[in-house]
Design an enzyme around this catalytic site. Structure first.
Site, PDB file in Angstrom:
ATOM      1  CB  SER A 179     -50.133  -2.744  80.163  1.00 20.89           C
ATOM      2  OG  SER A 179     -49.534  -2.982  81.416  1.00 20.89           O
ATOM      3  CE  LYS A 219     -47.148   1.424  78.592  1.00 20.95           C
ATOM      4  NZ  LYS A 219     -47.561  -0.052  78.869  1.00 20.95           N
ATOM      5  CB  SER A 263     -48.136   0.051  82.558  1.00 23.32           C
ATOM      6  OG  SER A 263     -47.909  -0.831  81.431  1.00 23.32           O
TER       7      SER A 263
HETATM    8  N1  GLN Z   1     -50.137  -4.990  85.097  1.00 26.29           N
HETATM    9  C1  GLN Z   1     -49.678  -6.007  84.587  1.00 26.29           C
HETATM   10  C2  GLN Z   1     -48.073  -5.864  85.401  1.00 26.29           C
HETATM   11  O1  GLN Z   1     -48.042  -5.033  86.300  1.00 26.29           O
HETATM   12  C3  GLN Z   1     -49.536  -5.842  83.305  1.00 26.29           C
HETATM   13  C4  GLN Z   1     -48.379  -5.005  82.819  1.00 26.29           C
HETATM   14  C5  GLN Z   1     -48.413  -4.854  81.155  1.00 26.29           C
HETATM   15  O2  GLN Z   1     -49.350  -5.372  80.558  1.00 26.29           O
HETATM   16  N2  GLN Z   1     -47.227  -4.229  80.873  1.00 26.29           N
HETATM   17  O3  GLN Z   1     -47.188  -6.781  85.048  1.00 26.29           O
END
Ligand code: GLN
Length: 494
Positions: free
Chosen positions: A182, A83, A158
């Site tokens: 994410s 990532k 994400s």
């Molecule tokens: N979807 C969540 C957010 O937008 C989690 C993001 C993540 O785990 N990095 O914060």
């Protein structure tokens, strides 16, 4: 025509180690597949950068080590996508943000060093929601990621590119980061396995910070056993991250993850089977329960009434930490500097660099975070969120006195249409089942659990959670369920 999809990480490594398969030839086939599937208008857009030359050199080295009869490591020749918020010294680390468009890290993340030392090959960097903020893979500086099962749908976020790369057969496995879901949610949308380790299990050194008290690096893979091997290679204390825990993970390495847990007690909270979930999501959870019961597991009712307050807690704590962490991207110390204008003050350069460099979701988080931390509002929001955080952790503690693992959905729906969620709140609601594990610092895993009846079937998934540092238990339970689901699939196919 793209070359065939790759083997699982486990099968590939075994073949490379035995000298039955060349790491270099596998890499060439993978590069051709990426070229065919990832690029172009309707491509998956999973990769930001592919490190063809560096990967070739490394694959050739692995082949030479094997030919010399030496040990090439437990992940020998595995092609791993990283990532793009995890620092590599090859290529750039952009976090999918214009502000870091050309940033090259002077150091390598510990998790990357560890998997490379185990023989893995870093094949490239994957697309993500900017600074890991998002649940759809659409908030990306250079275009959204598409779901390999249906390219008109989102892959989740994400860690969007990591999940799409695994599901699309564009790597053997990938690393993602999970702050509130994410890793698990995109794994669920793309039909792969996603493990969020307990807070402190894997070093965060080299992971660009979002919510420092929540962030964890973890694997996205095709199988539970692959997730176990990648996790085992990364886990353990690190002098560069004082929150990394000094635990003995040898049990995990030696343990037969595939051996079932006798009399496994599975907790299924009523609050997880909410009527607002898509019906096929609840059906997948119920099916998983009955398959585990067939394996001798017992289902115990547990209460987790605070499931609902997790979201509001998370969306105070995470932005608060983000607003502080992202202060360093000012166009001077870090990040792209706005073109100078005559007579402009330092303050104005900061403001313009940030205004031009950050996308709208990141700005929204910084504003929310700054607000909840400001004098006058701190007690009403941030302090209350910390109190709620404690209650959620205590509630988990009570639940785990009665069961070994918790079972429920990973996300309330399967993958939705690209552009399908316009307002931030409906996007945040995707995280309702994943934020709490991060808030409490426990471990969780999403595993594929069948698919929808759509013309283009979409993956369904379930999530298992276990107490902090009980990854071995979590992975064994996940492996039991994976085997039972696999057997059910064979039995139902004509
Ligand atoms: N979807 C969540 C957010 O937008 C989690 C993001 C993540 O785990 N990095 O914060």
């Amino acid at each position: 025509m793209a070359p065939d999809p790759p083997a699982t990480l486990g099968d590939h490594v075994e073949a490379v180690r035995a000298g039955d398969r060349s790491a270099l030839e596998t890499l060439e086939a993978m590069l051709a597949r990426i070229e065919a599937i990832d690029a172009g208008e309707s491509g998956l857009n999973a990769y930001h950068e592919v490190f063809a030359e560096e990967a070739r050199a490394e694959a050739a080295r692995i082949d030479r080590v094997v030919a010399a009869g030496e040990d090439p490591g437990p992940l020998a020749g595995a092609l791993i996508a990283i990532k793009d918020n995890i620092a590599t010294t090859t290529g750039r680390t952009t976090c999918s943000s214009r502000i870091l468009e050309n940033w090259r890290s002077p150091f390598e993340a510990t998790c990357v060093t560890r998997i490379r030392e185990a023989g893995a090959i870093v094949i490239g960097k994957t697309n993500l929601d900017e600074f890991a903020m998002g649940s759809s893979g659409e908030h990306c500086a250079w275009g959204p990621v598409r779901n390999p099962h249906d390219r008109s749908r989102v892959p989740g976020g994400s860690s969007a590119g990591s999940a799409a790369a695994v599901a699309g057969g564009l790597c053997h496995a990938a690393l993602g980061s999970d702050t509130g879901g994410s890793i698990r949610q995109p794994a669920a949308f793309c039909g792969c396995v996603g493990l969020k380790p307990s807070y402190g299990a894997v070093s965060r050194h080299g992971l660009v910070a979002f919510g420092s008290s929540l962030d964890q690096v973890g694997p996205l893979t095709r199988t539970v056993s692959d997730a176990a091997s990648l996790f085992a290679a990364m886990a353990g204390s690190d002098r560069f991250d004082s929150t990394s825990a000094d635990r003995d993970w040898s049990a995990l390495r030696d343990e037969e993850i595939a051996s079932p847990i006798e009399g496994l007690r599975v907790g299924v909270p009523e609050s997880f089977l909410d009527a607002r979930n898509a019906p096929e999501v609840n059906a997948a959870v119920r099916r998983a329960i009955s398959l585990l019961e067939d394996q001798g597991a017992v289902t115990v009712p547990v209460e987790l009434p605070l499931t609902d307050i997790g979201l509001s807690t998370y969306y105070v704590v995470a932005p608060a930490e983000a607003s502080s962490n992202l202060a360093r991207f000012d166009g001077i110390r870090y990040g792209r500097r706005a073109a100078p204008r005559p007579g402009e003050s330092l303050e104005e350069i900061y403001a313009r660099s940030r205004a031009e460099g950050f996308g709208s979701e990141v700005k929204r988080r910084i504003l929310i975070g700054t607000y909840v931390l400001s004098a006058g509002y701190h007690d009403a929001y941030y302090r209350r969120a910390l109190q709620a955080r404690r209650l959620i952790a205590e509630e988990y503690g009570r639940a785990f006195e009665r069961c070994d693992v918790l079972l429920g959905p990973t996300a309330p729906t399967p993958a939705f249409e690209l552009g399908g969620k316009k307002d931030p709140l409906s996007m945040y609601l995707c995280d309702v089942y994943t934020v709490n594990a991060a808030i409490a610092g426990i471990c969780g895993i999403s595993i594929p659990a069948g698919s929808t009846a759509d013309a283009r079937p979409l993956p369904l998934a379930v999530q298992l959670q276990a107490p902090a540092f009980e990854e071995a238990r979590l992975l064994r339970a996940a492996s039991m369920l994976e085997a039972a689901l696999g057997m059910a699939e064979v039995a139902s196919s004509p």
